[in-house]
Write an enzyme that holds these catalytic residues in place. Structure first.
Site, PDB file in Angstrom:
ATOM      1  NE  ARG A   1      -6.592   4.453   6.030  1.00 37.01           N
ATOM      2  CZ  ARG A   1      -5.593   4.410   6.572  1.00 37.01           C
ATOM      3  NH1 ARG A   1      -5.776   4.366   7.783  1.00 37.01           N
ATOM      4  NH2 ARG A   1      -4.279   4.959   6.200  1.00 37.01           N
TER       5      ARG A   1
ATOM      6  NE  ARG B   1      -7.463   8.964   8.685  1.00 40.75           N
ATOM      7  CZ  ARG B   1      -8.522   9.850   8.994  1.00 40.75           C
ATOM      8  NH1 ARG B   1      -8.339  11.063   9.121  1.00 40.75           N
ATOM      9  NH2 ARG B   1      -9.374   9.187   9.517  1.00 40.75           N
TER      10      ARG B   1
ATOM     11  CB  ILE C   1       7.183   6.452  14.643  1.00 40.71           C
ATOM     12  CG1 ILE C   1       8.385   5.509  14.558  1.00 40.71           C
ATOM     13  CG2 ILE C   1       7.087   7.272  13.354  1.00 40.71           C
ATOM     14  CD1 ILE C   1       9.708   6.061  14.004  1.00 40.71           C
TER      15      ILE C   1
ATOM     16  CE  LYS D   1      -1.602   1.756   3.953  1.00 48.36           C
ATOM     17  NZ  LYS D   1      -1.465   3.214   4.012  1.00 48.36           N
ATOM     18  CG  ASN D   2       2.561   2.656   3.588  1.00 45.99           C
ATOM     19  OD1 ASN D   2       1.405   3.004   3.455  1.00 45.99           O
ATOM     20  ND2 ASN D   2       3.127   2.518   4.753  1.00 45.99           N
TER      21      ASN D   2
ATOM     22  NE  ARG E   1       0.004   9.687   9.878  1.00 46.13           N
ATOM     23  CZ  ARG E   1      -0.109   8.756   9.053  1.00 46.13           C
ATOM     24  NH1 ARG E   1      -0.707   8.761   8.083  1.00 46.13           N
ATOM     25  NH2 ARG E   1       0.277   7.541   9.548  1.00 46.13           N
ATOM     26  N   PRO E   2       1.596  16.391  11.502  1.00 47.94           N
ATOM     27  CG  PRO E   2       3.597  17.188  12.768  1.00 47.94           C
ATOM     28  CD  PRO E   2       2.521  16.121  12.881  1.00 47.94           C
ATOM     29  CB  ILE E   3       2.172  18.751   6.390  1.00 49.47           C
ATOM     30  CG1 ILE E   3       1.194  19.960   6.836  1.00 49.47           C
ATOM     31  CG2 ILE E   3       1.406  17.507   6.401  1.00 49.47           C
ATOM     32  CD1 ILE E   3       0.452  20.476   5.439  1.00 49.47           C
ATOM     33  CG  ASP E   4       6.865  20.406  10.659  1.00 53.59           C
ATOM     34  OD1 ASP E   4       5.911  19.542  10.714  1.00 53.59           O
ATOM     35  OD2 ASP E   4       7.783  20.492  11.384  1.00 53.59           O
ATOM     36  CG  LEU E   5       9.693  17.775   8.835  1.00 52.86           C
ATOM     37  CD1 LEU E   5       9.724  16.243   9.123  1.00 52.86           C
ATOM     38  CD2 LEU E   5      10.856  18.525   9.094  1.00 52.86           C
TER      39      LEU E   5
ATOM     40  CG  ASP F   1       3.190   1.498   9.518  1.00 52.53           C
ATOM     41  OD1 ASP F   1       2.592   2.186  10.182  1.00 52.53           O
ATOM     42  OD2 ASP F   1       3.264   1.660   8.157  1.00 52.53           O
TER      43      ASP F   1
ATOM     44  CB  CYS G   1      -4.849  10.727  11.152  1.00 51.25           C
ATOM     45  SG  CYS G   1      -3.519  10.047  11.507  1.00 51.25           S
TER      46      CYS G   1
END
Ligand code: UD1
Length: 427
Positions: free
Chosen positions: A399, A92, A329, A22-23, A121-125, A307, A116
């Site tokens: 999912r 997600r 993580i 999936k990933n 789950r920040p997206i700053d990077l 995971d 989530c």
């Protein structure tokens, strides 16, 4: 709403071939946006996250066809650069569209992905990386707008403060057709990053070092169409290995890549499993009694995968002795613990650490899937438990696992999917 019903206590025995990852498939489908023409991707699992990705590609203007596990994406006529809020929310990890759309269209407008089930789950990077390419990032009515400007994205040096998988993928996607060279330091080393780079390189990209901490991408003018086969899913393979170990069975899994599952082999051996890994297969034979696993710390690859944390916790809950599991993580990835307790597991939590005192056996329970991997841990607990387990909210499981009830039935489990409105006996 569907639910899964498991009658526990049956040993799993047999042979399976694991689904595509999936990933990997999600960023690879996004990468087809950068190609002018028709990409063919094989070994795509049938999952709701893949369906959501296809919907976004179609909204953007791609023609997408699916035949069994192969997906064809014609990206010739991409004409939109935005993803509406309802489509963003379906998946997600939709933030990976940022690099793909920006790379193709020079502008991307996405709604900010919310929190989530497993953390903020920040997206700053991701955003700071896009700015380092020279893009501007603005907020327009709750939408995130990234624009490359007149000169397009400019290759750059990016050092990630944490090896984020999604940020590494977004940077690779943005850099592939940027002007000049991009160097990523402290890149994520997950196998899915290498798979994405392999697909892009087949299309003519110039990416070196994917799978290592330093990735070098020389921008190219355009990509040409190619075919690609997605790698096997190491998390799904790990889940079925653990399921087998918990039921005292024996399994042969085909189509694995040994180095991808290496991080979970050592702890499974510590629990007493006899494991043989050869070129493309893994064989696991369970011990009579599972032993505790002294300490598991989730880490970026090649450390123990976050995971698989919930699934290994289900295993340690029936192992002989006390195990310690530390989640490094995600900050709130212990939601499955409350559900495991319903089975009679003995788990104590202290911040990011869980102390698991093994019990002899679990007892069937009514539980819910709190998230994707937490949901799979409910199935594992149900397989081991005495009596019947009912799992609700299984859309989370769908999912990431393609018909798990079918695979597990083939291995000898008593498990079925029923519609919540149906009586158990009629299913
Ligand atoms: C991917 C996987 C997910 C896996 C995770 C870690 C996909 C679709 N999902 O998720 O299954 O659990 O890798 O192996 O591939 N972070 C920040 N700022 C950012 C980005 C991330 O602080 O801009 C933090 C996150 O909050 C988290 C950590 O970094 O605590 C790891 O996240 P990341 O590696 O980005 O995971 P994902 O790409 O979301």
């Amino acid at each position: 709403m569907d639910k899964i019903i498991v009658n526990g206590g049956r040993k799993l025995n047999g042979e399976i071939t694991v689904q595509g990852a999936k990933n990997s498939v999600l960023p690879i489908l996004v990468a087809t946006l950068l190609v002018d023409g028709v990409s063919v991707i094989h070994n795509c699992p049938m999952l709701s996250d893949v369906d959501a990705t296809i919907k976004i590609l179609q909204y953007l203007g791609c023609t997408v066809n699916r035949e069994n596990h192969s997906i064809t994406v014609d990206s010739t006529n991409v004409f939109r650069d935005d993803v509406p809020d309802n489509l963003m929310r379906e998946m997600r990890s939709s933030i990976v569209f940022l690099g793909g759309i920006l790379g193709r269209m020079g502008r991307a407008k996405l709604s900010t992905p919310g929190g989530c089930e497993i953390g903020l789950r920040p997206i700053d990077l991701h955003l700071s990386a896009m700015e380092q390419f020279g893009a501007t990032v603005t907020d327009e009515d709750g939408f995130l707008v990234c624009s490359a400007g007149e000169n397009g994205l400019q290759g750059t040096r990016i050092t990630l403060s944490f090896p984020s998988v999604g940020a590494t993928e977004n940077i690779i996607l943005a850099a592939t057709c940027a002007m000049g060279t991009t160097i990523i330091s402290n890149a994520a080393r997950e196998p899915e990053i290498s798979d994405l780079a392999d697909f892009l390189n087949r299309c003519g990209a110039k990416i070196r070092g994917a799978g290592d901490s330093t990735v070098v991408i020389e921008g190219v003018k355009k990509l040409t169409p190619a075919e690609h086969t997605v790698i096997p899913d190491r998390i799904v393979a790990s889940t079925y290995l653990i399921a087998t170990a918990m039921t005292g069975g024996e399994i042969l899994i085909n189509s694995i890549i040994p180095s991808h599952i290496a991080p979970i082999i050592q702890p499974l051996r510590e629990s007493g499993c006899n494991i043989v890994v050869n070129k493309k297969q893994v064989i696991l034979e369970s011990p009579k009694i599972l032993k505790r696993i002294r300490m598991i710390r989730t880490m970026p690859h090649p450390g123990f995968p976050t995971d698989v944390q919930a699934q290994i916790m289900a295993l340690t809950s029936v192992a002989d002795g006390t195990s310690v599991i530390v989640e490094n993580i995600f900050e709130s990835r212990f939601k499955h613990i409350g559900e495991l307790l319903r089975f009679g597991a003995k788990i104590h939590v202290e911040g990011r650490m869980a102390v698991v005192e093994g019990v002899n056996h679990l007892n069937g329970a009514n539980v819910r899937a709190t998230d994707l991997r937490g949901g799979s841990a409910m199935i594992l607990a149900g397989l081991q438990a005495r009596g019947t387990t009912e799992i609700t909210e299984i859309h989370h499981i769908d999912r990431g696992y393609e018909t798990p009830e079918k695979t597990l039935s083939e291995l000898g489990a008593d498990i079925k999917r029923v519609n919540s409105n149906e009586k158990q006996g009629n299913a």
